[in-house]
Design an enzyme around this catalytic site. Structure first.
Site, PDB file in Angstrom:
ATOM      1  N   SER A   1      40.117 -27.399  -6.788  1.00 33.27           N
ATOM      2  CA  SER A   1      41.074 -28.503  -6.790  1.00 33.27           C
ATOM      3  C   SER A   1      40.377 -30.200  -6.973  1.00 33.27           C
ATOM      4  O   SER A   1      39.688 -30.310  -6.242  1.00 33.27           O
ATOM      5  CB  SER A   1      42.190 -28.427  -5.585  1.00 33.27           C
ATOM      6  OG  SER A   1      42.861 -29.593  -5.729  1.00 33.27           O
ATOM      7  N   LYS A   2      40.940 -30.750  -8.055  1.00 32.75           N
ATOM      8  CA  LYS A   2      40.279 -31.886  -8.130  1.00 32.75           C
ATOM      9  C   LYS A   2      40.696 -33.115  -6.989  1.00 32.75           C
ATOM     10  O   LYS A   2      39.975 -33.895  -6.864  1.00 32.75           O
ATOM     11  CB  LYS A   2      40.777 -32.509  -9.735  1.00 32.75           C
ATOM     12  CG  LYS A   2      42.162 -32.935  -9.578  1.00 32.75           C
ATOM     13  CD  LYS A   2      42.776 -33.500 -10.838  1.00 32.75           C
ATOM     14  CE  LYS A   2      44.252 -33.703 -11.045  1.00 32.75           C
ATOM     15  NZ  LYS A   2      44.490 -34.238 -12.212  1.00 32.75           N
ATOM     16  N   ARG A   3      41.591 -32.490  -6.302  1.00 32.66           N
ATOM     17  CA  ARG A   3      42.050 -33.318  -5.127  1.00 32.66           C
ATOM     18  C   ARG A   3      41.214 -33.138  -3.930  1.00 32.66           C
ATOM     19  O   ARG A   3      41.312 -34.031  -3.068  1.00 32.66           O
ATOM     20  CB  ARG A   3      43.411 -33.062  -4.729  1.00 32.66           C
ATOM     21  CG  ARG A   3      44.454 -33.594  -5.636  1.00 32.66           C
ATOM     22  CD  ARG A   3      45.856 -33.162  -5.372  1.00 32.66           C
ATOM     23  NE  ARG A   3      46.863 -33.635  -6.365  1.00 32.66           N
ATOM     24  CZ  ARG A   3      47.339 -33.189  -7.568  1.00 32.66           C
ATOM     25  NH1 ARG A   3      46.653 -31.737  -7.547  1.00 32.66           N
ATOM     26  NH2 ARG A   3      48.152 -33.470  -8.121  1.00 32.66           N
TER      27      ARG A   3
END
Length: 454
Positions: free
Chosen positions: A232-234
């Site tokens: 996940s980019k988060r």
């Protein structure tokens, strides 16, 4: 003719998972003498920024996918095909394979008594001439997707609601636009992430309803982190650009990404693209999630760095060297640097002490090295530096003798001297570093460390 497509949406960063899918597509295009079609899915106005599109093109070019190859075509932009999307919707309406619908989500909920119930087909036979457009899915049977990775996957038609293909404002949805674009561009293979598999039966129905045979489908496994969570980019470091900017080599990144879910079938892992590409087969891609192991990627990168010809390594280091630094000095230690860095951004910290008036001061390194007895070692070594022969072996012998005089082996005696000379506890071989730094500057640094201790 094999025509594969890679269709990313601009998001401000290029996901390593997208890069892996792009490479799988690129391998198919090159080995078949076909074409890799780049299409930018730019219909989301909030994401339609030119700099984001340029970021995609730049990231692809970094891993070797660009217009310099006869196998590359594009970029095309989905927004340029809006009329074709509308024409396709009109054809489906005319053929009775789609219909207008004015139902809201609340209307469906009121009729079914559940907010989780899918659309109930209320407007199928009302003969409306306005509203959203829904595709009429079959009521019975199954839609079979023959997937090169997943095998035969069956989707019961009864589980698929009549899905929307055009919004009430007349704008086509992505699911229709995607199919129409693939038809317009004569796409023969669609290789994409596993998460899109659930959309595939709907797209396959649209292909057939529009009078065309669906492409070859292949859904590659999801990429996960060390906790086996989807990247996940988060939460995770997923931007290809961040690895590029950190000093990973493109060839190492390509090698590593190709092995996420696929292998050449032997024990080798370090392989150039020219050897991997002919061996790649969609049928050999695993279904299990692929673990993105950054430690392993670093190890790959270190292997590739050490394999570079010396002059190539020196050239690759250039972006991490200050313009004011004397390149002839760097050239003297380049061989030492090449064997010690895993990523090129580490070059700076390994050599900056040679070019700065004073070494970088790192409190943690200082506290670790400058313990009891450090002053005596520094004082004794400073005295020896005034007259010792200026070569690594003599410099080493001098420090060994100082250490023995104070009951310390060379490893312990080196610690305060290394921090005095370089500012850090780890780095290039100490005595080669002292030789290159020179007698006057080395003496100055050892005495300055003594003064700080005092």
């Amino acid at each position: 003719m094999t025509r594969v497509r890679f269709a990313p949406s601009p998001t401000g960063m290029f996901h390593v998972g997208g890069a892996r899918s792009a490479l799988f597509n690129w391998a198919i295009a090159e080995q078949s003498g076909g074409t890799f079609v780049l299409r930018i899915e730019d219909t989301d106005a909030a994401r339609n920024r030119p700099e984001w599109t340029e970021g995609i093109i730049s990231a692809l070019a970094w891993i070797g996918i660009n217009g310099d190859s006869p196998h590359f075509e594009g970029p095309y932009f989905q927004s340029a095909y809006e009329q074709q999307h509308r024409d396709a919707a009109a054809k489906l309406l005319k053929d009775g394979k789609a219909y207008h619908c004015t139902c809201t989500r609340d209307d469906v909920k009121a009729r079914t008594g559940s907010e989780h119930q899918g659309y109930d087909g209320h407007c199928r036979d009302r003969g409306l001439t306005e509203g959203a457009v829904r595709f009429r899915t079959p009521d019975e049977g199954v839609t079979v997707v023959d997937d090169k990775v997943r095998g035969r996957v069956e989707f019961p038609n009864s589980a698929m609601e009549d899905f929307v293909i055009v919004r009430g404002d007349g704008s086509p949805l992505f699911i229709l636009a995607n199919v129409v674009d693939d038809m317009e561009m004569r796409i023969s293979h669609v290789v994409r992430a596993e998460e899109h598999l659930s959309n595939t039966p709907k797209q396959q129905l649209l292909w057939k309803a529009l009078g065309a045979e669906p492409p070859v489908w292949a859904h590659v496994p999801v990429i996960v982190n060390e906790k086996r969570q989807k990247l996940s980019k988060r939460r995770d470091k997923v931007a290809l650009e961040s690895y590029r900017d950190e000093g990973y080599l493109a060839e190492a990144m390509v090698n590593y990404l190709m092995l996420l879910g696929w292998g050449p079938g032997d024990d080798r892992e370090i392989m150039p693209w020219s050897e991997m590409m002919p061996l790649f087969r969609l049928e050999d891609v695993n279904q299990a999630p692929a673990f993105f192991d950054e430690k392993k990627l670093r190890a790959f990168n270190g292997e590739y760095i050490r394999a570079l010809p010396r002059e190539v390594f020196v050239a690759r280091c250039e972006p991490w060297l200050d313009p004011s630094w004397d390149r002839s000095v760097f050239d003297r230690v380049a061989d030492l640097v090449q064997t010690r860095v895993a990523v090129l951004s580490e070059v700076t910290a390994n050599v900056d002490f040679l070019f700065l008036d004073e070494p970088v001061f790192d409190q943690a390194s200082w506290d670790k090295a400058m313990k009891a007895g450090a002053a005596e070692i520094l004082a004794g070594y400073a005295e020896r530096l005034e007259t010792v022969s200026w070569d690594p072996e003599s410099l080493k012998t001098a420090l060994e003798e100082v250490g023995l005089a104070h009951g310390l082996k060379l490893g312990k005696a080196q610690a305060p001297v290394r921090v005095a000379i370089t500012g850090r506890t780890v780095g290039l071989p100490l005595f080669e570093s002292i030789e290159v730094l020179g007698r006057e500057r080395s003496l100055h640094r050892v005495r300055a460390a003594l003064a700080r201790l005092a």
